[in-house]
Design a protein around this motif. Structure first.
Motif, PDB file in Angstrom:
ATOM      1  N   GLU A  56     -22.158 -37.444  16.845  1.00 11.49           N
ATOM      2  CA  GLU A  56     -23.525 -36.948  17.003  1.00 11.49           C
ATOM      3  C   GLU A  56     -23.885 -35.922  15.935  1.00 11.49           C
ATOM      4  OE1 GLU A  56     -26.132 -37.458  19.238  1.00 11.49           O
ATOM      5  OE2 GLU A  56     -25.080 -39.289  19.768  1.00 11.49           O
ATOM      6  N   GLU A  84     -23.300 -35.917  12.832  1.00 11.92           N
ATOM      7  CA  GLU A  84     -23.650 -36.469  11.518  1.00 11.92           C
ATOM      8  C   GLU A  84     -25.150 -36.339  11.246  1.00 11.92           C
ATOM      9  OE1 GLU A  84     -23.242 -38.089   7.833  1.00 11.92           O
ATOM     10  OE2 GLU A  84     -21.577 -37.682   9.217  1.00 11.92           O
ATOM     11  N   ASN A  85     -25.972 -36.604  12.246  1.00  8.38           N
ATOM     12  CA  ASN A  85     -27.425 -36.545  12.068  1.00  8.38           C
ATOM     13  C   ASN A  85     -27.987 -35.134  12.203  1.00  8.38           C
ATOM     14  OD1 ASN A  85     -27.595 -39.359  11.737  1.00  8.38           O
ATOM     15  ND2 ASN A  85     -27.695 -39.672  13.960  1.00  8.38           N
ATOM     16  N   LEU A  86     -27.140 -34.181  12.575  1.00  4.76           N
ATOM     17  CA  LEU A  86     -27.615 -32.809  12.776  1.00  4.76           C
ATOM     18  C   LEU A  86     -27.275 -31.896  11.615  1.00  4.76           C
ATOM     19  CD1 LEU A  86     -26.648 -32.282  16.531  1.00  4.76           C
ATOM     20  CD2 LEU A  86     -28.882 -32.896  15.603  1.00  4.76           C
ATOM     21  N   THR A  87     -26.524 -32.390  10.635  1.00  5.63           N
ATOM     22  CA  THR A  87     -26.136 -31.532   9.521  1.00  5.63           C
ATOM     23  C   THR A  87     -27.372 -31.008   8.795  1.00  5.63           C
ATOM     24  OG1 THR A  87     -25.909 -33.461   8.088  1.00  5.63           O
ATOM     25  CG2 THR A  87     -23.912 -32.670   9.172  1.00  5.63           C
ATOM     26  N   ASN A 147     -27.271 -34.657  24.546  1.00  4.97           N
ATOM     27  CA  ASN A 147     -27.954 -33.873  23.499  1.00  4.97           C
ATOM     28  C   ASN A 147     -27.607 -32.388  23.569  1.00  4.97           C
ATOM     29  OD1 ASN A 147     -29.094 -36.225  22.682  1.00  4.97           O
ATOM     30  ND2 ASN A 147     -31.208 -35.666  23.137  1.00  4.97           N
ATOM     31  N   THR A 174     -34.671 -33.915  17.377  1.00  3.93           N
ATOM     32  CA  THR A 174     -34.676 -34.425  16.007  1.00  3.93           C
ATOM     33  C   THR A 174     -34.620 -33.322  14.971  1.00  3.93           C
ATOM     34  OG1 THR A 174     -35.970 -36.334  16.729  1.00  3.93           O
ATOM     35  CG2 THR A 174     -35.898 -35.892  14.364  1.00  3.93           C
ATOM     36  N   ASP A 175     -35.483 -32.319  15.090  1.00  5.33           N
ATOM     37  CA  ASP A 175     -35.572 -31.275  14.068  1.00  5.33           C
ATOM     38  C   ASP A 175     -35.445 -29.875  14.641  1.00  5.33           C
ATOM     39  OD1 ASP A 175     -36.036 -33.024  11.843  1.00  5.33           O
ATOM     40  OD2 ASP A 175     -38.066 -33.321  12.597  1.00  5.33           O
ATOM     41  N   LYS A 209     -35.337 -27.127  11.875  1.00  3.90           N
ATOM     42  CA  LYS A 209     -34.628 -27.596  10.689  1.00  3.90           C
ATOM     43  C   LYS A 209     -35.419 -27.307   9.429  1.00  3.90           C
ATOM     44  CE  LYS A 209     -31.695 -31.391   9.162  1.00  3.90           C
ATOM     45  NZ  LYS A 209     -31.183 -32.739   9.513  1.00  3.90           N
TER      46      LYS A 209
END
Length: 482
Positions: free
Chosen positions: A98, A100-103, A152, A179-180, A202
């Protein structure tokens, strides 16, 4: 005597944590943010923590016994805030996919300015860091501090204080992500007692390869080039959009922002129209803002597919030639004209024709000459628009240019009367920066024939020889643009 080992100064961190917790307890229920209100995660956490691995590999149930000092680490429900003993057995690793998409880097408002939460991939998995300021942090965690990831939420059990006898004080963080955005919750005694600290958004950096936008794109409607994007040396962009049988945005100027490639251009009614271009792989999605455009076109979003990384973009002067750009009238900035307004019929004596591009204002960039009656028209490109720089205006103002004293001068000639010649010259350094003027001429007074011809330079009378020498220099280098 027990010795404490800290990542930062002990007193500074303890005082800081107490201050933070006091502030949280007093204001948590009133806290509002873009991520939502402070809320209790107990229900969700009960499920997540119902079977968390113990250091020895066994599973602890919620509400289990409290570890004594010097004993095993307390259960993940955090039922103890006492000093706890670190075991060396491996803890079952959570699924880190999970992350990977939060970096990336997330920003939030802290008591010390703008704080940042960072999630970065490392050789050992992932690092999660929370910097309250450039010189202080809440935690610097890695994958080994993550208890589990589910629904999440990332559950981080962070060793706040490590003692010389291998015992530890833990703090507990829950990172709830979308998402962000990431909402960060904090507690001292367990995950189920955490309260909202902040919401971080983000940070979207400008693309390192900003040339990704640059290129030529075809319209889906006509399968022909309809969007051209060219990057300038100053990090801005030239943008031309051809909406078939609707409107041509010929003078678009844009800059990359967090929203995408934002641009402004001239709309159908002469007003500025704004929009943004976003990339979806090789598809450029153009959105044009404003009710005025929507009323005109009935549609605000257009898609184009990339066909080349090299744009075939005209400069604005070429756009004028091709009928894609209008020129601003020199005498009325609210008025414009296009090439179709000029008589370009070469069969007629008073027709206009496309001339050379010459640096007429000494700024290192060429202007466009439209040859024509009384010397035609000179056009300049600046501020993302085409301007009428100079124009002939009848027999009393015949336009030409010449080279004099190492510079280009614009010249207006008046030979409208017998026995009279008058010339006015202007030198520019940029079309909007007039730096020098000169007037000279000759005049014969028929009522005073004995006086002969009078020669003047800037209002002062000069001799025939002086006048003749001046004229020989100026007219030898004159270029007529009729």
């Amino acid at each position: 005597m027990v010795q404490c080992i800290f990542g930062k100064s002990v007193m500074k961190k303890v005082i800081m944590k107490k201050a933070v917790m006091a502030m949280i307890m007093g204001a948590a229920l009133l806290t509002l943010s873009s991520c939502g209100q402070a809320k209790n995660l107990e229900d969700a956490q009960t499920n997540v923590l119902s079977s968390t691995a113990e250091p020895d590999g066994s599973t602890a149930e919620p509400g289990g016994s409290t570890a004594e000092p010097g004993g095993s680490i307390a259960e993940p429900d955090g039922s103890t805030g006492e000093v706890q003993k670190i075991q060396n057995d491996d803890i079952a690793s959570p699924d880190l996919a999970e992350l990977e998409n939060l970096t990336g880097e997330y920003e939030y408002l802290s008591d010390y300015g703008t704080g940042k939460l960072m999630i970065q991939k490392s050789s050992g998995g992932y690092d999660i860091s929370d910097y309250e300021s450039e010189s202080s942090y809440r935690f610097l965690a890695d994958s080994s501090n993550i208890e589990t990831i589910e629904n999440n939420r990332i559950y981080v059990k962070y060793p706040e204080q490590v003692f010389s006898d291998d015992t530890v004080n833990f703090n507990y963080y829950v990172l709830e992500y979308s998402t962000d955005e990431i909402s960060v919750y904090y507690g001292e005694s367990g995950f189920e007692e955490t309260q909202l600290l902040y919401c971080a958004t983000k940070k979207i950096e400008a693309r390192a390869d900003a040339y990704e936008y640059e290129g030529e794109y075809n319209s889906y409607d006509i399968n022909e080039p309809a969007l051209e994007i060219k990057k300038n040396d100053d990090e801005t962009y030239q943008i031309q959009i051809d909406l078939f049988r609707l409107w041509d945005f010929y003078d678009g100027a844009g800059k990359i922002t967090e929203e995408g490639l934002e641009f402004a251009s001239t709309g159908p009614r002469g007003n500025e129209v704004n929009g943004v271009i976003k990339l979806e792989e090789d598809i450029a999605v153009v959105t044009i803002f404003g009710q005025e455009w929507l009323d005109f076109a009935g549609l605000s979003e257009y898609k184009f597919y990339k066909t080349s990384d090299i744009p075939n973009i005209d400069d604005l002067l070429d756009s004028f030639i091709n009928g894609l750009a209008n020129a601003v009238d020199s005498e009325d900035s609210a008025s414009t004209f296009s090439i179709s307004d000029l008589n370009m019929d070469s069969e007629e004596g008073d027709a206009y024709s496309i001339g050379e591009k010459v640096d007429l204002d000494n700024d290192g960039e060429d202007e466009l000459i439209i040859n024509g009656p009384y010397g035609g028209i000179y056009l300049d490109e600046r501020d993302d628009k085409v301007y009428e720089f100079a124009a002939g205006e009848g027999t009393a103002l015949i336009l030409s240019y010449t080279y004099y004293n190492g510079a280009v001068w614009i010249m207006y000639s008046n030979r409208s009367s017998a026995g009279f010649e008058f010339y006015h010259m202007e030198k520019f350094e940029g079309a909007d920066n007039l730096t020098a003027e000169m007037n000279f001429g000759e005049e014969f007074d028929p009522d005073n024939a004995e006086a002969g011809i009078k020669y003047t330079l800037n209002g002062a009378e000069i001799s025939y020889d002086e006048y003749s020498e001046l004229c020989s220099k100026i007219f030898a280098a004159e270029v007529n643009t009729n």
